[in-house]
Design an enzyme around this catalytic site. Structure first.
Site, short mmCIF file in Angstrom:
data_model
loop_
_atom_site.label_atom_id
_atom_site.label_comp_id
_atom_site.label_asym_id
_atom_site.label_seq_id
_atom_site.Cartn_x
_atom_site.Cartn_y
_atom_site.Cartn_z
N ARG A 195 8.74 21.65 3.57
CA ARG A 195 7.87 20.80 2.74
C ARG A 195 8.67 20.13 1.62
O ARG A 195 8.47 18.97 1.29
CB ARG A 195 6.69 21.59 2.17
CG ARG A 195 5.86 20.77 1.18
CD ARG A 195 4.44 21.26 0.91
NE ARG A 195 4.25 22.69 0.96
CZ ARG A 195 4.68 23.55 0.04
NH1 ARG A 195 5.33 23.13 -1.03
NH2 ARG A 195 4.45 24.84 0.18
N ASP A 239 2.28 -3.18 -1.43
CA ASP A 239 2.15 -2.66 -0.07
C ASP A 239 2.83 -3.66 0.87
O ASP A 239 2.37 -4.80 1.01
CB ASP A 239 0.66 -2.50 0.26
CG ASP A 239 0.42 -1.89 1.64
OD1 ASP A 239 1.27 -2.06 2.53
OD2 ASP A 239 -0.65 -1.27 1.83
N LYS A 245 2.66 1.30 11.23
CA LYS A 245 2.55 -0.07 11.74
C LYS A 245 3.92 -0.56 12.22
O LYS A 245 4.48 0.04 13.13
CB LYS A 245 1.93 -0.95 10.66
CG LYS A 245 0.70 -0.32 9.97
CD LYS A 245 -0.49 -0.12 10.89
CE LYS A 245 -1.57 0.77 10.29
NZ LYS A 245 -2.09 0.37 9.00
N TYR A 288 -6.22 -3.60 2.22
CA TYR A 288 -6.55 -2.77 3.39
C TYR A 288 -7.81 -1.94 3.05
O TYR A 288 -7.91 -1.37 1.96
CB TYR A 288 -5.35 -1.86 3.67
CG TYR A 288 -5.60 -0.82 4.74
CD1 TYR A 288 -5.71 -1.20 6.07
CD2 TYR A 288 -5.70 0.52 4.41
CE1 TYR A 288 -5.93 -0.24 7.04
CE2 TYR A 288 -5.91 1.47 5.39
CZ TYR A 288 -6.03 1.09 6.70
OH TYR A 288 -6.24 2.03 7.67
C1 LIG Z 1 -2.74 1.05 7.90
C2 LIG Z 1 -2.50 0.58 6.51
C3 LIG Z 1 -2.52 1.48 5.43
C4 LIG Z 1 -2.86 2.93 5.60
O1 LIG Z 1 -1.88 3.61 6.30
P1 LIG Z 1 -2.16 4.90 7.25
O2 LIG Z 1 -0.82 5.16 7.81
O3 LIG Z 1 -3.18 4.50 8.25
O4 LIG Z 1 -2.65 5.99 6.34
C5 LIG Z 1 -2.24 0.96 4.18
N1 LIG Z 1 -1.98 -0.34 3.98
C6 LIG Z 1 -1.97 -1.22 4.99
C7 LIG Z 1 -1.67 -2.66 4.72
C8 LIG Z 1 -2.23 -0.80 6.29
O5 LIG Z 1 -2.23 -1.69 7.29
#
Ligand SMILES: *Cc1c(COP(=O)(O)O)cnc(C)c1O
Length: 389
Positions: free
Chosen positions: A56, A181, A206, A109
């Site tokens: 961890r 982000d 992603k 998001y």
């Molecule tokens: C999918 C996504 C998230 C969240 O991420 P997870 O891996 O699903 O927890 C945050 N920001 C954006 C732009 C996303 O596409």
């Protein structure tokens, strides 16, 4: 290869964090091993072997990924989390106190909005949403309690672009933390830290992972104080990425540059195809000259990615009928994988955003979001053609 190495992006994507180990007894693997051990033995009580104690806190496979990700974002420090939302939560927990105020982009998001509105708001955080495509709106929303500004560019699903440099000038002036982000473009196309952001957050689920087979998140930054606080909280709350998932993500990153070039080529071609189709109301893709922030998008990135949205003429029923007729595009949430995905934000990814809010920002009932994959583009266009017909 240090994180500040002068090597090019594709070279770092393949090698950073994975230099073969030639020390006595090591085996020179060119791919970092998956270290599944949860605990690490030591010879002396006070000397953890190689600094490793418990997975961890620190794990060699996860550390290799963190090094690679940091090198790609031109960051001094990187942390890998069990999901994008785990990364986001840990940033907020680490840097804010109850009573603090956040200024956030109104087109975030859906899961990020849910986290802000239904989780952190219960702990006394206050959030104001603004249209961050106009940097002055960000400045207007700042109050004495404001600590942090949170943006996503291009945004999801409307692909609005905000000016990272202009917003960072404002956050620096007011002594605030700017979080960007960077999920939609990945560090291959956009490097927010170089443009003045303090923290980059990713859903590595992603484009970074890229194959729709591993959930993950990442935080990249240069500020050592913030890094230490976030690292402390990551270990304390336990939101770490597993060794096997770290390996899958490392493997995905090696082709990030190749994949994104193809995602972008296909997306641009599909955007042009949709733009001239009589059943399509409008197409939103920052790579199109018709996009209201095309010039800004081009100026602050080296590419415009593989996600586009479009409005189909008619009703939500027409949109749903079209989606059901597709053969290659998977009707699915998420984005950034090699396979093309398509979805209806109003009923899928953004269903947790209230209808009034969706209407206000432009997520209509006929808005369709496409994550264009890396298949043969002629097959993708033929699939759209038959479903539109
Ligand atoms: C999918 C996504 C998230 C969240 O991420 P997870 O891996 O699903 O927890 C945050 N920001 C954006 C732009 C996303 O596409």
């Amino acid at each position: 290869m240090s994180t500040t190495s002068k090597y090019g992006f594709a070279t770092k994507a393949i090698h950073a964090g994975e230099e073969p180990d030639f020390r006595e007894g090591a085996t020179g693997d060119v791919v970092v091993p998956i270290h599944l051990s949860t605990t690490f033995a030591r010879k002396k009580v006070t000397e953890p072997t190689g600094g490793y104690e418990y997975t961890r806190s620190l794990n060699p496979t996860r550390k290799a990924l963190e090094t690679k990700l940091a090198s790609l974002e031109n960051a001094a420090f990187g942390l890998a989390f069990s999901s994008g939302l785990a990364a986001e939560s840990t940033i907020l927990l680490s840097l804010l106190n109850p009573g603090d105020h956040i200024v956030a982009f109104d087109d975030l998001y859906g899961g990020t909005k849910r986290l802000f509105n239904h989780v952190f708001s219960n702990f006394g955080f206050e959030i104001t949403y603004v249209d961050a495509t106009d940097a002055s709106e960000v400045e207007k929303a700042i109050k004495p309690a404001t600590k942090l500004v949170w943006i996503e560019t291009p945004s999801n699903p409307l692909l609005k672009v905000s000016d990272i440099k202009a917003i960072s000038a404002i956050t620096k002036k007011h002594n605030l933390v700017l979080v960007v982000d960077n999920t939609f473009l990945s560090p291959y196309f956009q490097k927010p830290l170089d443009l003045g952001a303090d923290i980059v957050v990713h859903s590595s689920t992603k484009y970074i992972g890229g194959h729709s087979d591993v959930l993950g998140g990442a935080v990249l930054l240069n500020n050592e104080t913030y890094f230490e606080r976030i690292q402390y909280h990551q270990n304390a709350v336990g939101a770490v990425l597993a060794p096997f998932d770290s390996y899958l993500t490392l493997r995905g990153i090696k082709t990030l540059a190749l994949r994104l070039e193809q995602h972008q080529r296909n997306a641009l071609e599909i955007a042009h195809y949709l733009e001239q189709h009589p059943k399509v109301q409008k197409v939103i893709y920052p790579g199109l000259e018709s996009h209201p922030q095309h010039a800004l998008a081009k100026a602050q990135t080296t590419g415009l990615g593989g996600v586009l949205s479009f409005e189909i003429k008619g009703t939500t029923d027409d949109a749903q009928a079209f989606l059901s007729k597709l053969n290659i595009f998977a009707l699915a949430e998420s984005l950034g994988g090699v396979e093309s995905l398509i979805e209806l934000p109003s009923l899928m990814t953004h269903a947790s955003v209230a209808k009034e809010v969706r209407d206000k920002i432009g997520i209509t009932d006929t808005l369709i979001r496409v994550s264009v994959g890396v298949e043969d583009v002629k097959d993708l266009i033929a699939d759209l053609e038959q479903a539109l017909a």
